[in-house]
Design an enzyme around this catalytic site. Structure first.
Site, mmCIF file in Angstrom:
data_model
loop_
_atom_site.group_PDB
_atom_site.id
_atom_site.type_symbol
_atom_site.label_atom_id
_atom_site.label_comp_id
_atom_site.label_asym_id
_atom_site.label_seq_id
_atom_site.Cartn_x
_atom_site.Cartn_y
_atom_site.Cartn_z
ATOM 1 N N SER A 1 -22.331 -40.913 -0.323
ATOM 2 C CA SER A 1 -21.664 -42.130 0.173
ATOM 3 C C SER A 1 -22.571 -43.316 -0.087
ATOM 4 O O SER A 1 -23.789 -43.151 -0.231
ATOM 5 C CB SER A 1 -21.440 -42.004 1.689
ATOM 6 N N TYR B 1 -24.689 -40.407 10.453
ATOM 7 C CA TYR B 1 -23.949 -40.284 9.178
ATOM 8 C C TYR B 1 -24.821 -40.792 8.021
ATOM 9 O O TYR B 1 -24.935 -40.141 6.980
ATOM 10 C CB TYR B 1 -22.642 -41.074 9.254
HETATM 11 P P1 NAP Z 1 -11.235 -36.334 5.276
HETATM 12 O O1 NAP Z 1 -10.012 -36.925 4.701
HETATM 13 O O2 NAP Z 1 -11.503 -36.488 6.733
HETATM 14 O O3 NAP Z 1 -11.259 -34.774 4.875
HETATM 15 C C1 NAP Z 1 -12.351 -33.988 5.288
HETATM 16 C C2 NAP Z 1 -12.256 -32.630 4.648
HETATM 17 O O4 NAP Z 1 -13.431 -31.898 5.000
HETATM 18 C C3 NAP Z 1 -11.070 -31.812 5.153
HETATM 19 O O5 NAP Z 1 -10.611 -31.020 4.087
HETATM 20 C C4 NAP Z 1 -11.683 -30.953 6.249
HETATM 21 O O6 NAP Z 1 -10.995 -29.722 6.449
HETATM 22 C C5 NAP Z 1 -13.058 -30.691 5.639
HETATM 23 N N1 NAP Z 1 -14.076 -30.342 6.630
HETATM 24 C C6 NAP Z 1 -14.477 -31.050 7.705
HETATM 25 N N2 NAP Z 1 -15.427 -30.383 8.377
HETATM 26 C C7 NAP Z 1 -15.625 -29.220 7.707
HETATM 27 C C8 NAP Z 1 -16.460 -28.093 7.925
HETATM 28 N N3 NAP Z 1 -17.282 -28.025 8.970
HETATM 29 N N4 NAP Z 1 -16.395 -27.074 7.038
HETATM 30 C C9 NAP Z 1 -15.547 -27.125 5.974
HETATM 31 N N5 NAP Z 1 -14.725 -28.168 5.729
HETATM 32 C C10 NAP Z 1 -14.764 -29.203 6.595
HETATM 33 O O7 NAP Z 1 -12.554 -36.890 4.553
HETATM 34 P P2 NAP Z 1 -12.718 -37.692 3.173
HETATM 35 O O8 NAP Z 1 -12.641 -39.136 3.477
HETATM 36 O O9 NAP Z 1 -11.877 -37.099 2.129
HETATM 37 O O10 NAP Z 1 -14.261 -37.388 2.892
HETATM 38 C C11 NAP Z 1 -14.681 -36.390 1.970
HETATM 39 C C12 NAP Z 1 -16.166 -36.602 1.684
HETATM 40 O O11 NAP Z 1 -16.342 -37.899 1.122
HETATM 41 C C13 NAP Z 1 -17.034 -36.550 2.931
HETATM 42 O O12 NAP Z 1 -18.255 -35.929 2.633
HETATM 43 C C14 NAP Z 1 -17.277 -38.016 3.249
HETATM 44 O O13 NAP Z 1 -18.466 -38.230 3.955
HETATM 45 C C15 NAP Z 1 -17.325 -38.601 1.855
HETATM 46 N N6 NAP Z 1 -17.043 -40.032 1.801
HETATM 47 C C16 NAP Z 1 -15.873 -40.538 2.256
HETATM 48 C C17 NAP Z 1 -15.658 -41.901 2.196
HETATM 49 C C18 NAP Z 1 -14.387 -42.564 2.691
HETATM 50 O O14 NAP Z 1 -14.352 -43.807 2.758
HETATM 51 N N7 NAP Z 1 -13.333 -41.806 3.022
HETATM 52 C C19 NAP Z 1 -16.650 -42.748 1.680
HETATM 53 C C20 NAP Z 1 -17.828 -42.197 1.232
HETATM 54 C C21 NAP Z 1 -18.024 -40.836 1.294
HETATM 55 P P3 NAP Z 1 -9.736 -29.602 7.491
HETATM 56 O O15 NAP Z 1 -8.563 -30.267 6.809
HETATM 57 O O16 NAP Z 1 -9.537 -28.130 7.641
HETATM 58 O O17 NAP Z 1 -10.138 -30.305 8.732
#
Ligand code: NAP
Length: 270
Positions: free
Chosen positions: A161, A174
């Protein structure tokens, strides 16, 4: 002819889902990991099969529930992949969470710290260890046994991130987790280079997913006020395109490399 195989953590929703679908479109068999939301993971699997089919490709998917915080669950995830595929070509460490409560670092709890670090940092670190050991057991592979296929050049991709370097004082846990994940990238890149396994880090900026839904109004205002040179929210597909480019071998002479998918947020300007 065997397809290359990818494990994508947190592939049930958001960025992970688009990554899984993009990889299937590119011809990867995909291990779809999720924590709890099986219907969402099933929907990812349908999206994978459909995307591949539109390209005239046949791919396989398997759903594996595993909480990446948990050592035995990580072993079960890799063992399920091993039982299903003769080789692993790509691990995408995508699963991650935001802190349940955003709290000023003078107030933030140890409980939140342990929770966020366990999922965002410890999980990918030890999952990379397991995946790398499996990768190193494999001879350099080709998909058809004849021609080198850049998709079969083994790789690990960490989804970190902009929080790896941008200090947010109301979610220190985070930021520390993502900063640590950058070092995971460097460590595994250095350790595995001699084995021809390349390791990459993708740093998304503000991406529209469930994770950012609760702060949508705040980021709408920040983007409108000039937060990012490219003045829009990023999409999961923006991130998936970068992962697929790596997976398809677009950066063969790069490892430990950081790719920003952030609308230009990282640029210092004057
Ligand atoms: P999201 O929509 O909240 O989805 C999270 C995913 O991670 C879901 O598939 C969830 O599974 C899974 N997950 C959560 N806890 C877990 C665990 N303990 N073991 C296995 N799977 C787990 O998140 P996202 O925004 O797509 O983020 C994905 C990645 O990108 C993360 O690492 C986040 O930090 C990074 N990121 C996101 C952003 C942003 O703006 N969205 C920006 C920078 C980086 P379930 O569906 O089963 O709950």
């Amino acid at each position: 002819m065997l397809n290359p195989c990818a494990v994508v953590t947190g592939a049930s929703r958001g960025i992970g889902r688009e990554v899984a679908i993009g990889l299937a479109r590119s011809g990867f068999d995909v291990v779809i990991n999720y924590a709890a939301n099986r219907p969402a993971a099933e929907s990812t699997a349908s999206g994978c099969l459909q995307a591949a089919s539109l390209q005239g490709r046949t791919v396989r998917t398997i759903l594996v529930q595993a909480d990446i915080r948990d050592s035995s669950a990580r072993i079960r995830l890799i063992n399920a992949a091993r039982d299903w595929s003769p080789a692993l070509h790509l691990l995408v460490n995508n699963a991650g969470i935001a802190p349940v409560v955003r709290a000023d670092i003078l107030e933030a709890s140890e409980e939140s710290f342990d929770h966020v670090i366990a999922i965002n940092l410890k999980g990918p670190y030890f999952l990379s260890q397991l995946a790398a050991r499996w990768m190193l057991e494999q001879p350099p592979t080709t998909s058809n046994g004849l021609e080198p296929d850049p998709r079969c050049h083994q790789k690990i991709v960490n989804i970190s991130s902009v929080s790896a370097y941008a200090a947010s004082i109301n979610r220190g846990d985070y930021c520390i987790s993502k900063s640590g994940l950058s070092m995971v990238t460097a460590l595994f890149a250095k350790r595995l280079a001699a084995h021809r396994v390349n390791v990459y880090e993708i740093r998304p900026g503000v991406i529209a997913t469930d994770m950012t839904e609760s702060v949508k109004a705040k980021y709408d205002a920040l983007i409108a006020g000039g937060l990012t040179p490219i003045d829009r929210w990023g999409s999961p597909a923006d991130v998936a395109k970068a992962v697929v480019a790596i997976a398809e071998g677009a950066f063969p002479f790069s490892t430990g490399e950081v790719i920003n998918v952030d609308g230009g947020f990282h640029m210092r300007t004057l």
